[in-house]
Design a protein around this motif. Structure first.
Motif, mmCIF file in Angstrom:
data_model
loop_
_atom_site.group_PDB
_atom_site.id
_atom_site.type_symbol
_atom_site.label_atom_id
_atom_site.label_comp_id
_atom_site.label_asym_id
_atom_site.label_seq_id
_atom_site.Cartn_x
_atom_site.Cartn_y
_atom_site.Cartn_z
ATOM 1 N N TRP A 66 0.806 -1.217 0.000
ATOM 2 C CA TRP A 66 0.000 0.000 0.000
ATOM 3 C C TRP A 66 0.837 1.263 0.000
ATOM 4 O O TRP A 66 0.342 2.346 -0.293
ATOM 5 C CB TRP A 66 -0.942 0.010 1.195
ATOM 6 C CG TRP A 66 -1.980 -1.053 1.095
ATOM 7 C CD1 TRP A 66 -2.677 -1.405 0.001
ATOM 8 C CD2 TRP A 66 -2.425 -1.915 2.144
ATOM 9 N NE1 TRP A 66 -3.527 -2.441 0.284
ATOM 10 C CE2 TRP A 66 -3.388 -2.765 1.596
ATOM 11 C CE3 TRP A 66 -2.092 -2.046 3.490
ATOM 12 C CZ2 TRP A 66 -4.038 -3.723 2.358
ATOM 13 C CZ3 TRP A 66 -2.740 -2.995 4.236
ATOM 14 C CH2 TRP A 66 -3.697 -3.828 3.673
ATOM 15 N N ARG A 69 4.949 3.496 -4.610
ATOM 16 C CA ARG A 69 4.588 4.477 -5.631
ATOM 17 C C ARG A 69 5.279 4.080 -6.928
ATOM 18 O O ARG A 69 6.425 3.627 -6.936
ATOM 19 C CB ARG A 69 5.047 5.876 -5.225
ATOM 20 C CG ARG A 69 4.484 6.344 -3.917
ATOM 21 C CD ARG A 69 3.067 6.873 -4.137
ATOM 22 N NE ARG A 69 2.542 7.390 -2.874
ATOM 23 C CZ ARG A 69 1.474 6.915 -2.287
ATOM 24 N NH1 ARG A 69 0.814 5.928 -2.814
ATOM 25 N NH2 ARG A 69 1.050 7.427 -1.164
ATOM 26 N N VAL A 79 -3.165 2.798 -13.525
ATOM 27 C CA VAL A 79 -3.649 3.110 -12.180
ATOM 28 C C VAL A 79 -4.716 2.111 -11.762
ATOM 29 O O VAL A 79 -4.707 1.591 -10.621
ATOM 30 C CB VAL A 79 -4.195 4.559 -12.123
ATOM 31 C CG1 VAL A 79 -4.888 4.822 -10.796
ATOM 32 C CG2 VAL A 79 -3.083 5.554 -12.359
ATOM 33 N N GLU A 80 -5.635 1.809 -12.670
ATOM 34 C CA GLU A 80 -6.698 0.835 -12.359
ATOM 35 C C GLU A 80 -6.124 -0.563 -12.150
ATOM 36 O O GLU A 80 -6.573 -1.304 -11.274
ATOM 37 C CB GLU A 80 -7.726 0.825 -13.491
ATOM 38 C CG GLU A 80 -8.916 -0.047 -13.214
ATOM 39 C CD GLU A 80 -9.696 0.398 -11.998
ATOM 40 O OE1 GLU A 80 -10.228 -0.493 -11.282
ATOM 41 O OE2 GLU A 80 -9.786 1.607 -11.718
ATOM 42 N N SER A 81 -5.129 -0.925 -12.926
ATOM 43 C CA SER A 81 -4.502 -2.239 -12.773
ATOM 44 C C SER A 81 -3.812 -2.359 -11.414
ATOM 45 O O SER A 81 -3.946 -3.380 -10.726
ATOM 46 C CB SER A 81 -3.487 -2.458 -13.899
ATOM 47 O OG SER A 81 -2.759 -3.625 -13.684
ATOM 48 N N ILE A 82 -3.107 -1.321 -11.009
ATOM 49 C CA ILE A 82 -2.423 -1.327 -9.705
ATOM 50 C C ILE A 82 -3.454 -1.396 -8.579
ATOM 51 O O ILE A 82 -3.288 -2.131 -7.598
ATOM 52 C CB ILE A 82 -1.506 -0.095 -9.571
ATOM 53 C CG1 ILE A 82 -0.333 -0.217 -10.527
ATOM 54 C CG2 ILE A 82 -1.018 0.067 -8.130
ATOM 55 C CD1 ILE A 82 0.491 1.048 -10.661
ATOM 56 N N ARG A 83 -4.528 -0.628 -8.697
ATOM 57 C CA ARG A 83 -5.568 -0.619 -7.673
ATOM 58 C C ARG A 83 -6.206 -2.001 -7.520
ATOM 59 O O ARG A 83 -6.447 -2.479 -6.419
ATOM 60 C CB ARG A 83 -6.629 0.424 -8.018
ATOM 61 C CG ARG A 83 -7.644 0.619 -6.915
ATOM 62 C CD ARG A 83 -8.644 1.715 -7.215
ATOM 63 N NE ARG A 83 -7.943 2.988 -7.374
ATOM 64 C CZ ARG A 83 -8.243 3.908 -8.261
ATOM 65 N NH1 ARG A 83 -9.264 3.736 -9.095
ATOM 66 N NH2 ARG A 83 -7.564 5.021 -8.360
ATOM 67 N N SER A 84 -6.465 -2.685 -8.631
ATOM 68 C CA SER A 84 -7.073 -4.012 -8.534
ATOM 69 C C SER A 84 -6.108 -5.048 -7.963
ATOM 70 O O SER A 84 -6.520 -5.966 -7.257
ATOM 71 C CB SER A 84 -7.576 -4.467 -9.921
ATOM 72 O OG SER A 84 -6.492 -4.694 -10.781
ATOM 73 N N LYS A 85 -4.812 -4.891 -8.239
ATOM 74 C CA LYS A 85 -3.831 -5.814 -7.659
ATOM 75 C C LYS A 85 -3.718 -5.646 -6.153
ATOM 76 O O LYS A 85 -3.515 -6.609 -5.425
ATOM 77 C CB LYS A 85 -2.464 -5.601 -8.319
ATOM 78 C CG LYS A 85 -2.361 -6.133 -9.715
ATOM 79 C CD LYS A 85 -0.989 -5.869 -10.281
ATOM 80 C CE LYS A 85 -0.909 -6.321 -11.727
ATOM 81 N NZ LYS A 85 0.415 -6.046 -12.299
ATOM 82 N N ARG A 86 -3.834 -4.414 -5.675
ATOM 83 C CA ARG A 86 -3.746 -4.170 -4.238
ATOM 84 C C ARG A 86 -4.937 -4.727 -3.491
ATOM 85 O O ARG A 86 -4.840 -5.122 -2.357
ATOM 86 C CB ARG A 86 -3.626 -2.669 -3.967
ATOM 87 C CG ARG A 86 -2.262 -2.131 -4.317
ATOM 88 C CD ARG A 86 -2.147 -0.688 -3.973
ATOM 89 N NE ARG A 86 -0.837 -0.175 -4.374
ATOM 90 C CZ ARG A 86 -0.525 1.088 -4.443
ATOM 91 N NH1 ARG A 86 -1.416 2.000 -4.144
ATOM 92 N NH2 ARG A 86 0.670 1.443 -4.813
ATOM 93 N N LYS A 87 -6.081 -4.757 -4.126
ATOM 94 C CA LYS A 87 -7.271 -5.331 -3.478
ATOM 95 C C LYS A 87 -7.069 -6.817 -3.277
ATOM 96 O O LYS A 87 -7.456 -7.407 -2.355
ATOM 97 C CB LYS A 87 -8.521 -5.089 -4.306
ATOM 98 C CG LYS A 87 -8.971 -3.659 -4.269
ATOM 99 C CD LYS A 87 -10.237 -3.507 -5.083
ATOM 100 C CE LYS A 87 -10.691 -2.068 -5.103
ATOM 101 N NZ LYS A 87 -11.887 -1.892 -5.906
#
Length: 87
Positions: A66, A69, A79-87
């Protein structure tokens, strides 16, 4: 195994049953200070220490995931790909 022994326990029907019980050097089972210390040390080594290690490890993983950067500019898709991987 150092402070445990066996004894024959008579039953009501005349037969006997062999039981294993703790014979602590400083008192009966349940009243012994040695038994209390043994129980606390065993709980710390087999429950609390592994729990603390797992908590520390998961906290480090979470901070790495989390708190990272990306370098340079990012497209909305990245950005969307990184966000989905973090979930």
């Amino acid at each position: 195994m150092l402070f445990f022994t066996t004894a024959a326990l008579p039953l009501k029907d005349g037969s006997s049953r062999v039981v294993c019980y703790g014979a602590w050097p400083d008192g009966d089972q349940g009243d012994s200070q040695s038994e209390y210390v043994h129980t606390v040390v065993l709980m710390v080594l087999t429950y609390i220490l592994p729990l603390l290690c797992m908590g520390f490890t998961y906290a480090r993983i979470g901070m790495t995931l989390w708190g990272s950067r990306s370098i340079g500019e990012q497209t909305p898709r990245q950005v969307e790909s990184i966000r989905s991987k973090r979930k």
